[in-house]
Scaffold this motif. Structure first.
Motif, PDB file in Angstrom:
ATOM      1  N   TRP A 156       0.815  -1.221   0.000  1.00 39.97           N
ATOM      2  CA  TRP A 156       0.000   0.000   0.000  1.00 39.97           C
ATOM      3  C   TRP A 156       0.847   1.269   0.000  1.00 39.97           C
ATOM      4  O   TRP A 156       0.344   2.367  -0.207  1.00 39.97           O
ATOM      5  CB  TRP A 156      -0.974   0.007   1.180  1.00 39.97           C
ATOM      6  CG  TRP A 156      -0.358   0.054   2.550  1.00 39.97           C
ATOM      7  CD1 TRP A 156       0.008  -1.006   3.318  1.00 39.97           C
ATOM      8  CD2 TRP A 156      -0.068   1.230   3.329  1.00 39.97           C
ATOM      9  NE1 TRP A 156       0.522  -0.581   4.523  1.00 39.97           N
ATOM     10  CE2 TRP A 156       0.487   0.783   4.564  1.00 39.97           C
ATOM     11  CE3 TRP A 156      -0.210   2.591   3.115  1.00 39.97           C
ATOM     12  CZ2 TRP A 156       0.891   1.665   5.564  1.00 39.97           C
ATOM     13  CZ3 TRP A 156       0.194   3.467   4.121  1.00 39.97           C
ATOM     14  CH2 TRP A 156       0.731   3.000   5.330  1.00 39.97           C
ATOM     15  N   GLN A 157       2.163   1.110   0.186  1.00 34.19           N
ATOM     16  CA  GLN A 157       3.061   2.266   0.209  1.00 34.19           C
ATOM     17  C   GLN A 157       3.832   2.450  -1.096  1.00 34.19           C
ATOM     18  O   GLN A 157       4.763   3.248  -1.151  1.00 34.19           O
ATOM     19  CB  GLN A 157       4.084   2.093   1.344  1.00 34.19           C
ATOM     20  CG  GLN A 157       3.477   2.037   2.735  1.00 34.19           C
ATOM     21  CD  GLN A 157       4.513   1.673   3.776  1.00 34.19           C
ATOM     22  OE1 GLN A 157       5.202   0.664   3.638  1.00 34.19           O
ATOM     23  NE2 GLN A 157       4.630   2.480   4.816  1.00 34.19           N
ATOM     24  N   SER A 172       9.962   5.607  -3.586  1.00 32.39           N
ATOM     25  CA  SER A 172      11.174   6.320  -3.988  1.00 32.39           C
ATOM     26  C   SER A 172      11.979   6.803  -2.787  1.00 32.39           C
ATOM     27  O   SER A 172      13.200   6.955  -2.871  1.00 32.39           O
ATOM     28  CB  SER A 172      10.820   7.505  -4.887  1.00 32.39           C
ATOM     29  OG  SER A 172       9.998   8.420  -4.187  1.00 32.39           O
ATOM     30  N   TRP A 173      11.315   7.067  -1.644  1.00 31.41           N
ATOM     31  CA  TRP A 173      12.065   7.444  -0.447  1.00 31.41           C
ATOM     32  C   TRP A 173      11.934   6.429   0.689  1.00 31.41           C
ATOM     33  O   TRP A 173      12.858   6.257   1.482  1.00 31.41           O
ATOM     34  CB  TRP A 173      11.657   8.843   0.038  1.00 31.41           C
ATOM     35  CG  TRP A 173      10.243   8.973   0.528  1.00 31.41           C
ATOM     36  CD1 TRP A 173       9.148   9.289  -0.211  1.00 31.41           C
ATOM     37  CD2 TRP A 173       9.782   8.817   1.869  1.00 31.41           C
ATOM     38  NE1 TRP A 173       8.019   9.327   0.583  1.00 31.41           N
ATOM     39  CE2 TRP A 173       8.393   9.048   1.864  1.00 31.41           C
ATOM     40  CE3 TRP A 173      10.403   8.503   3.081  1.00 31.41           C
ATOM     41  CZ2 TRP A 173       7.616   8.976   3.018  1.00 31.41           C
ATOM     42  CZ3 TRP A 173       9.620   8.427   4.233  1.00 31.41           C
ATOM     43  CH2 TRP A 173       8.249   8.660   4.196  1.00 31.41           C
ATOM     44  N   LEU A 174      10.800   5.706   0.756  1.00 28.28           N
ATOM     45  CA  LEU A 174      10.628   4.722   1.823  1.00 28.28           C
ATOM     46  C   LEU A 174      11.619   3.560   1.710  1.00 28.28           C
ATOM     47  O   LEU A 174      11.934   2.912   2.701  1.00 28.28           O
ATOM     48  CB  LEU A 174       9.201   4.164   1.802  1.00 28.28           C
ATOM     49  CG  LEU A 174       8.134   4.972   2.540  1.00 28.28           C
ATOM     50  CD1 LEU A 174       6.760   4.361   2.307  1.00 28.28           C
ATOM     51  CD2 LEU A 174       8.439   5.045   4.029  1.00 28.28           C
ATOM     52  N   GLU A 194      16.016   8.433   4.377  1.00 27.86           N
ATOM     53  CA  GLU A 194      14.803   8.849   5.080  1.00 27.86           C
ATOM     54  C   GLU A 194      13.817   7.711   5.340  1.00 27.86           C
ATOM     55  O   GLU A 194      12.880   7.885   6.120  1.00 27.86           O
ATOM     56  CB  GLU A 194      14.069   9.930   4.276  1.00 27.86           C
ATOM     57  CG  GLU A 194      14.845  11.209   4.090  1.00 27.86           C
ATOM     58  CD  GLU A 194      14.042  12.237   3.303  1.00 27.86           C
ATOM     59  OE1 GLU A 194      13.057  12.754   3.850  1.00 27.86           O
ATOM     60  OE2 GLU A 194      14.394  12.469   2.122  1.00 27.86           O
ATOM     61  N   GLY A 195      14.008   6.566   4.687  1.00 29.85           N
ATOM     62  CA  GLY A 195      13.008   5.511   4.761  1.00 29.85           C
ATOM     63  C   GLY A 195      13.380   4.389   5.705  1.00 29.85           C
ATOM     64  O   GLY A 195      14.110   4.555   6.670  1.00 29.85           O
ATOM     65  N   GLY A 196      12.815   3.193   5.402  1.00 28.04           N
ATOM     66  CA  GLY A 196      13.071   2.012   6.197  1.00 28.04           C
ATOM     67  C   GLY A 196      11.987   1.729   7.216  1.00 28.04           C
ATOM     68  O   GLY A 196      11.297   2.630   7.691  1.00 28.04           O
ATOM     69  N   PHE A 197      11.865   0.457   7.571  1.00 26.92           N
ATOM     70  CA  PHE A 197      10.787   0.060   8.482  1.00 26.92           C
ATOM     71  C   PHE A 197      11.066   0.450   9.934  1.00 26.92           C
ATOM     72  O   PHE A 197      10.143   0.547  10.746  1.00 26.92           O
ATOM     73  CB  PHE A 197      10.528  -1.447   8.383  1.00 26.92           C
ATOM     74  CG  PHE A 197      11.632  -2.333   8.893  1.00 26.92           C
ATOM     75  CD1 PHE A 197      11.760  -2.598  10.256  1.00 26.92           C
ATOM     76  CD2 PHE A 197      12.535  -2.919   8.012  1.00 26.92           C
ATOM     77  CE1 PHE A 197      12.772  -3.425  10.731  1.00 26.92           C
ATOM     78  CE2 PHE A 197      13.554  -3.752   8.488  1.00 26.92           C
ATOM     79  CZ  PHE A 197      13.676  -3.999   9.848  1.00 26.92           C
TER      80      PHE A 197
END
Length: 311
Positions: free
Chosen positions: A149-150, A155-157, A162-165
């Motif tokens: 869903w993301q 592109s940034w998650l 800036e991203g990552g779980f």
């Protein structure tokens, strides 16, 4: 999250809440927002949204959080920020110190602040279901990252900057830990990266919360589910846990028993976000509320960034 909170605000009947405008730099996202709220003004800039509101909500990649929040606070507005507070810990520390000194009306959108399941955990703790806690474990796992869903934000998650779980998901459970158990201290950590600038695929950490030992583990590719998680607190009197975001459970002689009013996260999420909206209204009016504070969010961010730096 911007779309989810927009829907929650539209559904928040009977409260003094009116949407004044929205802006998104992505034409695709702006089109989706217009479809959700056809009569909501689509403004030409974030500056225009700030000028026309009492409270600014920021749902953006982390690097944009503090500049937009700072502009809103300078204009005398209140602010609700998405987590993490920032990806830059030094900038976040300076921002929080300044905001606290100025008495800013600001909070961070950790929805567990309004979760009935978390309220159930707290009630069990106060009733002695755990006793004096002696250990906590936090486990999260994903089939892939970002979750399906993301995909529009991949592109940034999916990037290390800036991203990552750990920023996006583990932070929720660190907030829960901080609020229920006390201040967080990191003792050791390890993060695994797949290479280049991609976000982490695994983390392990040991920390304490109010002096209680905490173990943290997160992995990508170790489950066939989009998202699975468990926050499990143990003590001499028993154990309780929060499973899959919204299921409160208590361990008994025959195993784990689910709270009678537990419901899946898909059904609970709208209720939780309505509760967040109530708190946003109170914050904007200068009234007491229980949104995550900037200080709580900063503590969580400091742990998260230290874990990620251990790769």
């Amino acid at each position: 999250m911007g779309e989810r909170l927009l829907r929650a605000a539209l559904d928040h009947h009977g409260a003094p809440l009116r949407l004044s405008g929205v802006w998104d730099p992505s034409p695709e996202a702006a089109t989706r927002l217009s479809a959700i709220a056809p009569t909501l003004p689509m403004l030409e800039s974030a500056k225009a949204v700030i000028a026309g509101c009492d409270c600014l909500y920021v749902a953006a990649p982390p690097a944009a959080h503090l500049p937009l929040a700072g502009a809103a606070l300078a204009a005398g507005r209140s602010v609700l920020l998405e987590k993490p507070l920032s990806h830059d810990t030094e900038a976040a520390r300076a921002f929080v110190a300044r905001a606290e000194a100025e008495g800013a009306r600001a909070g961070v959108n950790f929805p567990m602040a309004s979760s009935p399941a978390v309220a159930q955990l707290r009630a069990w703790m106060e009733a002695g279901a755990v006793g004096a806690p002696d250990s906590l474990s936090i486990e999260v796992a994903f089939a892939i990252w970002p979750r399906p869903w993301q995909h529009d934000a991949a592109s940034w998650l999916s990037r290390r900057a800036e991203g990552g779980f750990t920023r996006e998901v583990v932070s929720h459970f660190l907030f829960l830990t901080r609020r229920l158990l006390g201040p967080l201290t990191l003792e050791s950590a390890r993060a695994t990266y797949p290479g280049e600038d991609r976000s982490e695929t695994a983390v392990e950490a040991r920390l304490t919360a109010g002096g209680i030992p905490v173990t943290l583990r997160g992995d990508v590719g170790t489950t066939d589910r989009d998202d699975t998680n468990a926050w499990t607190l143990r003590g001499p009197a028993g154990a309780i846990r929060l499973r899959d975001w919204s299921i409160a459970e208590r361990e008994g002689p025959e195993g784990w028993a689910t709270a009678p009013d537990a419901i899946p996260n898909e059904r609970m999420r709208p209720m939780v976000l309505r509760g967040q909206m109530d708190k946003v209204i109170a914050m904007t009016r200068g009234e007491p509320h229980t949104l995550a504070t900037l200080r709580e969010a900063l503590e969580v961010q400091e742990i998260v960034e230290a874990v990620l730096a251990a790769g």
